[in-house]
Scaffold this active site. Sequence first.
Site, PDB file in Angstrom:
ATOM      1  N   LYS A 203       0.756  -1.347  -0.129  1.00 40.60           N
ATOM      2  CA  LYS A 203       0.088   0.114  -0.179  1.00 40.60           C
ATOM      3  C   LYS A 203       0.900   1.335   0.069  1.00 40.60           C
ATOM      4  O   LYS A 203       2.016   1.445   0.770  1.00 40.60           O
ATOM      5  CB  LYS A 203      -0.984  -0.027   1.242  1.00 40.60           C
ATOM      6  CG  LYS A 203      -1.651   1.209   1.590  1.00 40.60           C
ATOM      7  CD  LYS A 203      -2.788   0.919   2.471  1.00 40.60           C
ATOM      8  CE  LYS A 203      -2.926   2.194   3.454  1.00 40.60           C
ATOM      9  NZ  LYS A 203      -4.096   1.613   4.130  1.00 40.60           N
TER      10      LYS A 203
HETATM   11  C1  R5P Z   1      -3.159   4.546   8.717  1.00 40.69           C
HETATM   12  O1  R5P Z   1      -3.013   4.760   9.887  1.00 40.69           O
HETATM   13  C2  R5P Z   1      -3.906   3.369   7.991  1.00 40.69           C
HETATM   14  O2  R5P Z   1      -2.886   2.514   7.396  1.00 40.69           O
HETATM   15  C3  R5P Z   1      -5.005   3.733   6.923  1.00 40.69           C
HETATM   16  O3  R5P Z   1      -5.473   2.403   6.567  1.00 40.69           O
HETATM   17  C4  R5P Z   1      -4.520   4.204   5.757  1.00 40.69           C
HETATM   18  O4  R5P Z   1      -3.883   5.560   5.980  1.00 40.69           O
HETATM   19  C5  R5P Z   1      -5.586   4.486   4.634  1.00 40.69           C
HETATM   20  O5  R5P Z   1      -6.615   5.234   5.336  1.00 40.69           O
HETATM   21  P1  R5P Z   1      -6.687   6.768   4.508  1.00 40.69           P
HETATM   22  O6  R5P Z   1      -7.188   6.484   3.364  1.00 40.69           O
HETATM   23  O7  R5P Z   1      -7.595   7.405   5.433  1.00 40.69           O
HETATM   24  O8  R5P Z   1      -5.324   7.352   4.430  1.00 40.69           O
END
Ligand code: R5P
Length: 292
Positions: A203
């Site tokens: 990711k």
């Molecule tokens: C962060 O703490 C997490 O890994 C979230 O799952 C990630 O940042 C994705 O969430 P967002 O789209 O809100 O950035």
Amino acid sequence: MADQSGNKDAKSFATDIPVATDGYFLKGSCHYDWGMQDRLSRIFRPDTGKTVMLAFDHGYIMGPTSGLERMDLQVVPLAEHCDVLMCTRGALRTCIPPTFNKPVCLRVSAGATILRELSDELVGVAIDDAIRCNASAMAVQVYVGAEYEHKSIGNLCKVADTGMRHGIPTLGVTAVGKEMARDSRYLGLATRLLGELGAQFVKTYYCEPGFDKVAAGCPVPIVIAGGKKLPEIEALTMAYKAIDQGASGVDMGRNIFQADNPIAMLKAVMSIVHEGAKAEEALDMYNTLKNE
Ligand code: R5P
């Protein structure tokens, strides 16, 4: 019961048709064992090769994030509309009924908060508990270039080893420290590194220019995080561009659950990821659904 005599002769051997040995549909994943591929097929839809993951693991470092104050009320209605639930074991057990039959990407790194050094994490979930949660993947934050880079890379390697033993994919999350630029040079380094160290998928953040090179240089599928809440058209444009430039999906949180209408936003993102809708088409869908 099997009989020794009087059976029809077996004859459908199709000797002129070789057994298909085509690769598995997902980038970099054709040499894994059955269980690993089965779980990856739960994360990434085999018909599109893509995924829309709903991230709501923010509380493990940020506490009661806006839009997640009551996960039982705010997340549960969204669950049926995404492909994968990404969360902590606490959120899963306390708020998500085990009846959705959605694959879970379980957050397994832990140990830091927004009050202290974020990169100082450890592996906070034992593999037997990940299995009890029926995790289809385990997520580990890796802080390339940060103070505890070495330790967070170690966490990823440990989880990837354990995951391989049990056929559970590891999601390597490229966590970008405050001092790091989210450019293609940095994200290209971080994503490549995580793929090479054993993450089955990675990711990261969308960046421009150069996201196409980030995606191409990473040997495993990439999903993008959404980041802070943006106006809907900007979030949808980002999702469209990421998919267009080689991402295999999104793992979005705030841009979904902080939208005025989270279900409409999730459906709009789904249409981009799985149906190839353009950002403007997805925005039309969002507005239509929102006004219904
Ligand atoms: C962060 O703490 C997490 O890994 C979230 O799952 C990630 O940042 C994705 O969430 P967002 O789209 O809100 O950035």
